[in-house]
Design a protein around this motif. Structure first.
Motif, mmCIF file in Angstrom:
data_model
loop_
_atom_site.group_PDB
_atom_site.id
_atom_site.type_symbol
_atom_site.label_atom_id
_atom_site.label_comp_id
_atom_site.label_asym_id
_atom_site.label_seq_id
_atom_site.Cartn_x
_atom_site.Cartn_y
_atom_site.Cartn_z
ATOM 1 N N PHE A 1 0.825 -1.212 0.000
ATOM 2 C CA PHE A 1 0.000 0.000 0.000
ATOM 3 C C PHE A 1 0.856 1.259 0.000
ATOM 4 C CE2 PHE A 1 -1.876 3.432 2.545
ATOM 5 C CZ PHE A 1 -2.966 3.748 1.747
ATOM 6 N N THR A 2 1.888 1.296 0.847
ATOM 7 C CA THR A 2 2.713 2.507 0.939
ATOM 8 C C THR A 2 3.411 2.806 -0.390
ATOM 9 O OG1 THR A 2 4.603 1.236 1.789
ATOM 10 C CG2 THR A 2 3.119 2.239 3.415
ATOM 11 N N ILE A 3 3.900 1.762 -1.056
ATOM 12 C CA ILE A 3 4.597 1.971 -2.333
ATOM 13 C C ILE A 3 3.621 2.404 -3.414
ATOM 14 C CG2 ILE A 3 5.822 0.773 -4.187
ATOM 15 C CD1 ILE A 3 7.250 -0.848 -1.982
ATOM 16 N N PHE A 4 2.448 1.777 -3.475
ATOM 17 C CA PHE A 4 1.467 2.169 -4.482
ATOM 18 C C PHE A 4 0.920 3.570 -4.212
ATOM 19 C CE2 PHE A 4 1.509 -2.072 -6.162
ATOM 20 C CZ PHE A 4 1.056 -1.924 -7.464
ATOM 21 N N TYR A 5 0.761 3.913 -2.949
ATOM 22 C CA TYR A 5 0.300 5.271 -2.628
ATOM 23 C C TYR A 5 1.331 6.291 -3.115
ATOM 24 C CZ TYR A 5 -1.699 9.195 -0.062
ATOM 25 O OH TYR A 5 -2.262 10.408 0.250
ATOM 26 N N ALA A 6 2.617 6.031 -2.832
ATOM 27 C CA ALA A 6 3.668 6.954 -3.250
ATOM 28 C C ALA A 6 3.723 7.084 -4.769
ATOM 29 C CB ALA A 6 5.022 6.485 -2.711
ATOM 30 N N GLY A 7 3.586 5.963 -5.479
ATOM 31 C CA GLY A 7 3.698 6.003 -6.933
ATOM 32 C C GLY A 7 2.448 6.512 -7.626
ATOM 33 N N VAL A 8 1.270 6.038 -7.177
ATOM 34 C CA VAL A 8 0.019 6.372 -7.862
ATOM 35 C C VAL A 8 -0.515 7.731 -7.419
ATOM 36 C CG1 VAL A 8 -2.378 5.689 -8.228
ATOM 37 C CG2 VAL A 8 -0.575 3.957 -8.210
ATOM 38 N N VAL A 9 -0.646 7.933 -6.106
ATOM 39 C CA VAL A 9 -1.259 9.168 -5.600
ATOM 40 C C VAL A 9 -0.277 10.339 -5.633
ATOM 41 C CG1 VAL A 9 -2.381 10.262 -3.623
ATOM 42 C CG2 VAL A 9 -2.860 7.875 -4.157
ATOM 43 N N ALA A 10 0.893 10.181 -4.988
ATOM 44 C CA ALA A 10 1.819 11.304 -4.842
ATOM 45 C C ALA A 10 2.536 11.662 -6.137
ATOM 46 C CB ALA A 10 2.842 10.994 -3.748
ATOM 47 N N SER A 11 2.810 10.675 -7.001
ATOM 48 C CA SER A 11 3.539 10.969 -8.232
ATOM 49 C C SER A 11 2.657 10.959 -9.473
ATOM 50 C CB SER A 11 4.667 9.943 -8.428
ATOM 51 O OG SER A 11 5.615 10.050 -7.400
ATOM 52 N N GLY A 12 1.550 10.226 -9.437
ATOM 53 C CA GLY A 12 0.692 10.118 -10.615
ATOM 54 C C GLY A 12 -0.489 11.053 -10.591
ATOM 55 N N ILE A 13 -1.470 10.758 -9.727
ATOM 56 C CA ILE A 13 -2.686 11.564 -9.664
ATOM 57 C C ILE A 13 -2.364 13.000 -9.269
ATOM 58 C CG2 ILE A 13 -4.897 11.849 -8.482
ATOM 59 C CD1 ILE A 13 -4.978 8.785 -8.199
ATOM 60 N N ALA A 14 -1.527 13.175 -8.229
ATOM 61 C CA ALA A 14 -1.196 14.523 -7.760
ATOM 62 C C ALA A 14 -0.489 15.327 -8.852
ATOM 63 C CB ALA A 14 -0.311 14.433 -6.517
ATOM 64 N N PHE A 15 0.353 14.661 -9.633
ATOM 65 C CA PHE A 15 1.050 15.347 -10.729
ATOM 66 C C PHE A 15 0.050 15.890 -11.751
ATOM 67 C CE2 PHE A 15 3.056 15.100 -14.948
ATOM 68 C CZ PHE A 15 4.093 15.998 -14.761
ATOM 69 N N ALA A 16 -0.944 15.062 -12.135
ATOM 70 C CA ALA A 16 -1.950 15.488 -13.112
ATOM 71 C C ALA A 16 -2.804 16.636 -12.574
ATOM 72 C CB ALA A 16 -2.833 14.301 -13.486
ATOM 73 N N VAL A 17 -3.224 16.534 -11.310
ATOM 74 C CA VAL A 17 -4.031 17.592 -10.698
ATOM 75 C C VAL A 17 -3.240 18.891 -10.622
ATOM 76 C CG1 VAL A 17 -5.177 18.331 -8.563
ATOM 77 C CG2 VAL A 17 -5.471 15.990 -9.389
ATOM 78 N N GLN A 18 -1.951 18.790 -10.285
ATOM 79 C CA GLN A 18 -1.126 19.979 -10.150
ATOM 80 C C GLN A 18 -0.936 20.679 -11.494
ATOM 81 O OE1 GLN A 18 2.210 20.485 -7.135
ATOM 82 N NE2 GLN A 18 3.340 19.954 -8.968
ATOM 83 N N ILE A 19 -0.750 19.912 -12.563
ATOM 84 C CA ILE A 19 -0.614 20.504 -13.895
ATOM 85 C C ILE A 19 -1.882 21.269 -14.258
ATOM 86 C CG2 ILE A 19 -0.539 19.950 -16.358
ATOM 87 C CD1 ILE A 19 1.468 17.823 -15.798
#
Length: 387
Positions: A268-286
């Motif tokens: 869970f921690t690895i998927f959260y870091a990769g999907v939420v913090a680097s993936g979804i958050a990146f798209a929302v921030q753009i």
């Protein structure tokens, strides 16, 4: 019937004012990043290797970003060359390897709240780096220049206080969250406080993290001028950063068990870091930077620190120390001074340009020196990840 419901949902979302959508997205983004700080600390306390964790995280992030970079930037992406390869390699060394490595080392020795608090100094450090490298001019004869200088001083002072003065504990929640979540919390002991660790050393690592992050932002500017495909630049940076972490991990992390998941919590921690913090958050921030501007996005950064403090205090029993609180306040004040200075600079430039356009007889071959912007390269990029 499903199509009708979907269309109705889209109409309802479109009826929400865009400004309200932006604020809602930014709040969700800060909660996502706040969760990343806590989840990363949980990963370290579970025993996940500080080298293996970023390897898996960057694999997930690269797999999510690569298709968008490939299909959306086919026309803008220049041909790859040895020069670009070298530049992307060094961008990765600064922005991925050093940035994420220092962050995890700092987080291990401090706490999620203060890791988030020190990150508020990144805009000021970026301004200072850009000024030293002559990318940005310091105009102390204008209020925007004075504001940025004073803000930078506040941020440096705040980071110094956090590093050099821990102080007494001013808030110690005990016991943490007596509820149905108690069994889970007992399996993740002392996530909020780094007892037995070196607080000052951890703060030094976090300052190294902020310096790396700021250096990444500054170094991206000339690269993006020659390679104007932001998603592709980020993808190449992630790719070379991943290679660097794999090589370092292969040399340092000799235990094969470190590469194996031992529990669902680790996954869970690895998927959260990769999907939420680097993936979804990146798209929302753009999207937020595109619609609201970089200053609007940066203003929300302190909200993340507040959310982290609440989450870590309630769920993890994190203690707050006087030095950390004083330092965090100084850094946040400095952040807003720097952002206000940048905002005032943009207004000043817009007014001067409007005045010149209104007088055609003055719009000759040269632009007067007094209306030259001090910002020669953008320093808050849409490709900025949290860590």
């Amino acid at each position: 019937m499903a199509d009708l419901g979907s269309a109705s949902g889209r109409r309802m979302w479109c009826s929400v004012p865009e400004r309200l959508q932006l604020h809602g997205a930014m709040l969700a983004l800060q909660f996502g990043y706040a969760g990343f700080h806590v989840v990363s600390r949980a990963a370290l306390n579970m025993g996940i290797s500080k080298l293996v964790f970023p390897v898996y995280r960057n694999i997930i992030a690269l797999l999510m970003l690569l298709p968008f970079a490939y299909f959306l930037e086919k026309k803008e992406r220049p041909a790859m060359s040895l020069n670009f390869t070298i530049q992307f390699f060094f961008l990765a060394l600064v922005g991925i390897t050093a940035n994420q490595g220092f962050y995890l080392l700092g987080l291990e020795n401090t706490s999620p709240t203060f890791a988030s608090a020190i990150q508020n100094s990144v805009p000021a450090i970026t301004f200072l780096m850009a000024a030293l490298l002559r990318i940005e001019q310091v105009r102390i004869n204008r209020k925007d220049g004075i504001s940025k200088v004073i803000g930078t001083v506040f941020c440096v002072a705040g980071a110094s206080v956090i590093t050099l003065y821990k102080g007494p504990a001013i808030y110690s929640p005990s016991p943490p969250l007596e509820s149905v979540a108690a069994p889970l919390l007992q399996s993740l002991p002392s996530l909020g406080d780094a007892s037995g660790k070196s607080w000052s050393l951890g703060c030094v690592y976090l300052i190294g993290h902020c310096l790396s992050w700021s250096g990444w932002l500054v170094l991206q500017a000339p690269v993006l001028k020659k390679y104007p495909a932001r998603l592709s630049v980020t993808s190449w940076t992630l790719f070379y950063g991943l290679i660097q972490f794999v090589v370092i991990a292969a040399i340092v992390e000799r235990n094969a068990q470190a590469w194996i998941f031992h529990s669902g919590g680790e996954v869970f921690t690895i998927f959260y870091a990769g999907v939420v913090a680097s993936g979804i958050a990146f798209a929302v921030q753009i999207w937020c930077i595109d619609r609201g501007g970089p200053v609007f996005v940066a203003v929300y950064q302190p909200v993340q620190t507040l959310v982290v403090a609440i989450m870590a205090s309630i769920a993890l029993g994190e203690e707050f120390y006087l030095g950390g609180v004083i330092g965090a306040v100084l850094i946040i004040v400095g952040l807003y001074l720097v952002l206000w200075g940048k905002s005032e600079e943009r207004k000043f430039i817009a007014l001067e340009k409007a005045a010149i356009q209104a007088t055609p007889e003055h719009t000759s071959s040269r632009t007067p020196a007094h209306i030259k912007t001090s910002l020669t390269q953008p320093l808050l990029h849409s490709s900025t990840e949290n860590v």
